[in-house]
Design a protein around this motif. Structure first.
Motif, short mmCIF file in Angstrom:
data_model
loop_
_atom_site.label_atom_id
_atom_site.label_comp_id
_atom_site.label_asym_id
_atom_site.label_seq_id
_atom_site.Cartn_x
_atom_site.Cartn_y
_atom_site.Cartn_z
N SER A 161 0.82 -1.21 0.00
CA SER A 161 0.00 0.00 0.00
C SER A 161 0.86 1.26 0.00
CB SER A 161 -0.93 0.01 1.22
OG SER A 161 -1.81 -1.09 1.19
N ASN A 162 2.11 1.11 0.40
CA ASN A 162 3.03 2.26 0.46
C ASN A 162 4.26 2.03 -0.42
OD1 ASN A 162 2.02 4.13 2.84
ND2 ASN A 162 1.69 2.01 3.45
N ALA A 163 4.10 1.22 -1.47
CA ALA A 163 5.23 0.88 -2.34
C ALA A 163 5.95 2.13 -2.83
CB ALA A 163 4.75 0.06 -3.53
N GLY A 164 7.27 2.10 -2.70
CA GLY A 164 8.07 3.24 -3.13
C GLY A 164 8.32 4.25 -2.02
N ASN A 165 7.64 4.10 -0.89
CA ASN A 165 7.81 4.99 0.26
C ASN A 165 8.39 4.22 1.44
OD1 ASN A 165 6.56 7.32 -0.95
ND2 ASN A 165 4.60 6.30 -0.66
N ILE A 166 9.21 4.87 2.23
CA ILE A 166 9.78 4.24 3.41
C ILE A 166 8.71 4.14 4.49
CG2 ILE A 166 11.52 4.42 5.23
CD1 ILE A 166 13.23 6.02 3.26
N CYS A 167 8.55 2.95 5.05
CA CYS A 167 7.61 2.72 6.15
C CYS A 167 8.40 2.62 7.45
CB CYS A 167 6.82 1.44 5.92
SG CYS A 167 5.82 1.46 4.41
N SER A 168 8.13 3.52 8.38
CA SER A 168 8.86 3.51 9.63
C SER A 168 8.46 2.31 10.48
CB SER A 168 8.59 4.80 10.41
OG SER A 168 7.26 4.81 10.91
N ARG A 169 9.29 2.00 11.46
CA ARG A 169 8.98 0.88 12.35
C ARG A 169 7.69 1.16 13.14
NH1 ARG A 169 13.13 -2.86 13.20
NH2 ARG A 169 14.95 -2.46 11.87
N ASP A 170 7.48 2.40 13.55
CA ASP A 170 6.26 2.73 14.28
C ASP A 170 5.03 2.50 13.42
OD1 ASP A 170 7.66 3.41 16.55
OD2 ASP A 170 7.65 5.57 16.14
N GLU A 171 5.11 2.86 12.15
CA GLU A 171 3.98 2.64 11.24
C GLU A 171 3.73 1.16 11.03
OE1 GLU A 171 4.11 6.59 8.38
OE2 GLU A 171 5.52 4.94 7.98
N ILE A 172 4.80 0.41 10.92
CA ILE A 172 4.67 -1.05 10.74
C ILE A 172 4.00 -1.67 11.96
CG2 ILE A 172 5.97 -3.21 10.59
CD1 ILE A 172 7.95 -1.70 8.76
N ILE A 173 4.41 -1.23 13.15
CA ILE A 173 3.80 -1.76 14.38
C ILE A 173 2.30 -1.46 14.40
CG2 ILE A 173 3.68 -1.47 16.89
CD1 ILE A 173 6.73 -1.02 16.83
N GLN A 174 1.94 -0.24 14.05
CA GLN A 174 0.54 0.16 14.08
C GLN A 174 -0.30 -0.63 13.08
OE1 GLN A 174 -0.18 4.35 13.39
NE2 GLN A 174 -2.00 4.30 14.67
N VAL A 176 0.58 -3.72 11.62
CA VAL A 176 0.68 -5.18 11.74
C VAL A 176 0.27 -5.68 13.13
CG1 VAL A 176 2.24 -7.15 11.52
CG2 VAL A 176 2.49 -5.18 10.00
N TRP A 177 0.47 -4.84 14.16
CA TRP A 177 0.10 -5.22 15.52
C TRP A 177 -0.88 -4.21 16.11
CZ3 TRP A 177 5.16 -5.90 13.77
CH2 TRP A 177 5.67 -7.21 13.82
N PRO A 178 -2.02 -3.96 15.46
CA PRO A 178 -2.96 -2.95 15.98
C PRO A 178 -3.56 -3.35 17.32
CG PRO A 178 -3.99 -4.23 14.24
CD PRO A 178 -2.54 -4.62 14.25
N GLU A 179 -3.51 -4.64 17.64
CA GLU A 179 -4.08 -5.12 18.90
C GLU A 179 -3.20 -4.83 20.09
OE1 GLU A 179 -1.33 -8.34 17.52
OE2 GLU A 179 -2.75 -6.97 16.57
N SER A 180 -1.95 -4.43 19.85
CA SER A 180 -1.00 -4.20 20.93
C SER A 180 -1.35 -2.92 21.69
CB SER A 180 0.43 -4.10 20.38
OG SER A 180 1.34 -3.79 21.41
#
Length: 223
Positions: A161-174, A176-180
């Motif tokens: 969904s963000n191809a070509g853009n850098i995805c930060s670790r915080d964004e990845i956590i939000q 992939v792990w929204p239940e956290s």
């Protein structure tokens, strides 16, 4: 590219990511008479609950006279009226007092501005090696169906969904792990291990990744 992340709701839906790829997207609950563009399973969601529209390069929200109402950033919205969506806007469905049972988070790219669709193609890489069927939750790599775990699929879809853009670790956590309840509990090692497993399934040479690129101190990017 914009998309919705299911932050909370029914067990079947929590953590799902839906790409907003059309000028009009109806969110609701599937019935024998109607199938919405985005299907949520919670009983508080109406058959045609809300609509997200792309107008003049801006995303707008409209409640479609839902039975249990819609909130935008903790405020109940008036059915039929249009409301501007911004990056990280929270959309609540099925109101229970001052809260909502189902919560979606609206996401845009880091630039937050929508690129004119007539000029969008050069800005986003053409990923001929990758095909994702969001309805079937299937990922095809180089023409072959790949069996991914739930978290691997969520990460793949988010990066796509963000191809070509850098995805930060915080964004990845939000994403992939929204239940956290404590994002800090998701370590860098956990993210790196998930990326490693995904690379094993999508990279021609996992030891020399060319598709999921690491940007040191920033995050990951799909190329």
């Amino acid at each position: 590219m914009a998309f919705l992340v299911v932050k909370s709701g029914g067990v079947e839906d929590a953590g799902k990511i839906f790409t907003l790829s059309k000028d009009s997207t109806v969110v609701g609950r599937r019935s024998t008479q109607f199938e919405p563009d985005i299907d949520l399973n919670d009983e508080v969601v109406s058959r045609k609950h809300l609509e997200i529209l792309l107008r003049d390069q801006k995303y707008m929200l409209r409640d479609l006279n839902s039975t249990n109402g819609t909130m935008l950033d903790d405020d109940r919205i008036i059915p039929g009226n249009l409301y501007l969506l911004k990056h990280n806007s929270r959309i609540g469905l099925g109101l229970e007092g001052d809260s909502a049972r189902v919560v979606l988070v609206f996401k845009e790219s880091e630039t937050t501005n929508i690129i004119d669709r007539r000029k969008a193609s050069p800005a986003r890489p053409r990923l001929g090696w990758l095909k994702i069927d969001e309805r079937k939750k299937e990922v095809w790599v180089d023409g072959k169906l790949q069996k991914l775990s739930r978290k691997e699929y969520d990460l793949m879809l988010f990066l796509y969904s963000n191809a070509g853009n850098i995805c930060s670790r915080d964004e990845i956590i939000q994403a992939v792990w929204p239940e956290s309840h404590d994002p800090a509990a998701i370590s860098d090692a956990t993210i790196d291990q998930l990326v490693h497993r995904l690379r094993e399934k999508v990279e021609p040479e996992p030891a020399r990744p060319a598709r999921i690129i690491s940007k040191k101190a920033f995050g990951y990017m799909l190329a």
